[in-house]
Write a protein that holds these residues in place. Structure first.
Motif, PDB file in Angstrom:
ATOM      1  N   MET A  37       0.829  -1.216   0.000  1.00  0.00           N
ATOM      2  CA  MET A  37       0.000   0.000   0.000  1.00  0.00           C
ATOM      3  C   MET A  37       0.860   1.261   0.000  1.00  0.00           C
ATOM      4  O   MET A  37       0.542   2.266  -0.626  1.00  0.00           O
ATOM      5  CB  MET A  37      -0.926   0.027   1.227  1.00  0.00           C
ATOM      6  N   LYS A  38       1.956   1.188   0.745  1.00  0.00           N
ATOM      7  CA  LYS A  38       2.862   2.331   0.839  1.00  0.00           C
ATOM      8  C   LYS A  38       3.492   2.617  -0.525  1.00  0.00           C
ATOM      9  O   LYS A  38       3.597   3.770  -0.946  1.00  0.00           O
ATOM     10  CB  LYS A  38       3.943   1.984   1.870  1.00  0.00           C
ATOM     11  N   LYS A  39       3.883   1.553  -1.212  1.00  0.00           N
ATOM     12  CA  LYS A  39       4.464   1.732  -2.547  1.00  0.00           C
ATOM     13  C   LYS A  39       3.419   2.254  -3.526  1.00  0.00           C
ATOM     14  O   LYS A  39       3.725   3.074  -4.403  1.00  0.00           O
ATOM     15  CB  LYS A  39       5.067   0.409  -3.035  1.00  0.00           C
ATOM     16  N   ILE A  40       2.191   1.785  -3.386  1.00  0.00           N
ATOM     17  CA  ILE A  40       1.095   2.270  -4.237  1.00  0.00           C
ATOM     18  C   ILE A  40       0.837   3.751  -3.965  1.00  0.00           C
ATOM     19  O   ILE A  40       0.697   4.556  -4.895  1.00  0.00           O
ATOM     20  CB  ILE A  40      -0.174   1.409  -3.986  1.00  0.00           C
ATOM     21  N   GLY A  41       0.796   4.109  -2.688  1.00  0.00           N
ATOM     22  CA  GLY A  41       0.584   5.524  -2.334  1.00  0.00           C
ATOM     23  C   GLY A  41       1.687   6.406  -2.894  1.00  0.00           C
ATOM     24  O   GLY A  41       1.439   7.492  -3.431  1.00  0.00           O
ATOM     25  N   LYS A  42       2.928   5.916  -2.798  1.00  0.00           N
ATOM     26  CA  LYS A  42       4.071   6.673  -3.338  1.00  0.00           C
ATOM     27  C   LYS A  42       3.984   6.822  -4.841  1.00  0.00           C
ATOM     28  O   LYS A  42       4.333   7.864  -5.402  1.00  0.00           O
ATOM     29  CB  LYS A  42       5.386   5.970  -2.979  1.00  0.00           C
ATOM     30  N   ARG A  43       3.528   5.779  -5.515  1.00  0.00           N
ATOM     31  CA  ARG A  43       3.403   5.853  -6.966  1.00  0.00           C
ATOM     32  C   ARG A  43       2.380   6.912  -7.375  1.00  0.00           C
ATOM     33  O   ARG A  43       2.637   7.728  -8.270  1.00  0.00           O
ATOM     34  CB  ARG A  43       3.027   4.465  -7.528  1.00  0.00           C
ATOM     35  N   PHE A  44       1.225   6.909  -6.715  1.00  0.00           N
ATOM     36  CA  PHE A  44       0.233   7.949  -7.020  1.00  0.00           C
ATOM     37  C   PHE A  44       0.836   9.342  -6.785  1.00  0.00           C
ATOM     38  O   PHE A  44       0.622  10.273  -7.568  1.00  0.00           O
ATOM     39  CB  PHE A  44      -1.032   7.788  -6.168  1.00  0.00           C
ATOM     40  N   ALA A  45       1.588   9.468  -5.696  1.00  0.00           N
ATOM     41  CA  ALA A  45       2.194  10.763  -5.378  1.00  0.00           C
ATOM     42  C   ALA A  45       3.216  11.170  -6.437  1.00  0.00           C
ATOM     43  O   ALA A  45       3.327  12.350  -6.779  1.00  0.00           O
ATOM     44  CB  ALA A  45       2.845  10.701  -3.991  1.00  0.00           C
ATOM     45  N   GLN A  46       3.942  10.195  -6.965  1.00  0.00           N
ATOM     46  CA  GLN A  46       4.902  10.479  -8.054  1.00  0.00           C
ATOM     47  C   GLN A  46       4.180  11.028  -9.274  1.00  0.00           C
ATOM     48  O   GLN A  46       4.568  12.037  -9.853  1.00  0.00           O
ATOM     49  CB  GLN A  46       5.580   9.162  -8.505  1.00  0.00           C
TER      50      GLN A  46
END
Lengths: 197, 197
Positions: free
Chosen positions: A35-44
């Motif tokens: 989830m953290k990696k997914i959240g970071k991807r959206f933020a990118q």
């Protein structure tokens, strides 16, 4: 998002013609690392969009939305499917029809939490017919907030939610796009964030 | 947790005799920074308990539970208030009565997600009459998992949930304990984690 597609292959389960069960990491048990990696991807993807708030709908959207909010350093707001005793402010309200449950439900956000001028990134776990996403877009319109984009963890690309959102001029980022199910396996279309992998 | 008590004083709103509205940082809009600190605090308190899973109930428990899971490096599972089309496994099921809504609802977790021997930390946003917490404890008993403790963000200490949990021999950690409301202000009892402040 290659990591997510791999995880769907490993832990996802195809049920019948059009249902993907991902209760091992997204919709019931939650893998915080993914989830953290997914959240970071959206933020990118939305790093330069000036996002002021991340908005989702309870309950499975909360984990990816929370980590997107953390990565963008903004608050997260989740729309509620039921009114409760503390919701005594003016409400932004819309109706959302569920094709799977075959019923219309009311979705609401306190009008105090979204302001005119807010730049909103909408996050949800699944995009299928797009009813929930369109409902959230409608709530943001009521608040005169700008939707800078929608980030969907998994899209069923064989249903029409994607096209409906694009028809409204929305920017859409689906991290895993399911083209079809074949012999119980998931066949992916190119994801919207493929350039970030 | 001093930081949480301060935030309740600043952003909480007392409604009537016994309701605290905290929709600015916990139950509707979510302040990820505060939630992260809350998650870390629960992880500190239960650092040596061998926690294998964090369990909560949708929807407002998800954010603090997710960060507790992150800090403890374990998966998080949220119990569901409604059965959906993908829940085709055996289910752990219990009934939870809501005093505020005056209705009984079914709460469920897939039996595949909690195993015998799991050491579970239960997290929720509010402890009042304890019905939801006792329901989760009951689900864990069905799974033959051990509840190592319960972490509550806000406890209404003037209601009997706390005593019910202690009577069952549970370890309980409430980060903000509301002794009473007085002239629209919140008066706190000493929190269970005060030694960590």
């Amino acid at each position: 998002m290659k990591l997510l597609e791999d995880r769907i292959h490993t832990d996802g389960q195809v049920l019948g013609q059009d249902i993907l069960k991902v209760d091992r990491f997204l919709t019931h048990q939650v893998d915080y690392q993914l989830m953290k990696k997914i959240g970071k991807r959206f933020a990118q993807v939305y790093a330069n969009a000036g996002v002021t708030k991340v908005v989702t709908i309870e309950a499975s959207g909360i984990a990816p939305a929370l980590y997107a909010a953390e990565s963008l350093n903004v608050p997260m707001v989740f729309a509620k499917k039921a009114k409760n005793v503390t919701m005594n402010d003016d409400l932004l309200i819309t109706e959302v029809y569920s094709f799977t449950k075959k019923l219309t439900s009311t979705v609401q956000i306190s009008s105090k939490l979204i302001e005119e001028g807010d730049k909103v990134l909408i996050i949800d776990d699944f995009l299928a017919n797009g009813q929930a996403a369109l409902g959230l877009v409608h709530l943001m319109e009521q608040a005169k907030a700008e939707v800078v984009g929608l980030g969907m963890v998994i899209e069923k690309s064989f249903q029409d939610g994607r096209q409906k959102l694009l028809d409204q001029g929305m920017k859409l980022t689906s991290l895993a796009r399911i083209e079809k199910f074949e012999d119980g396996k998931v066949i992916f279309a190119p994801a919207d964030d493929k350039d970030f992998d």
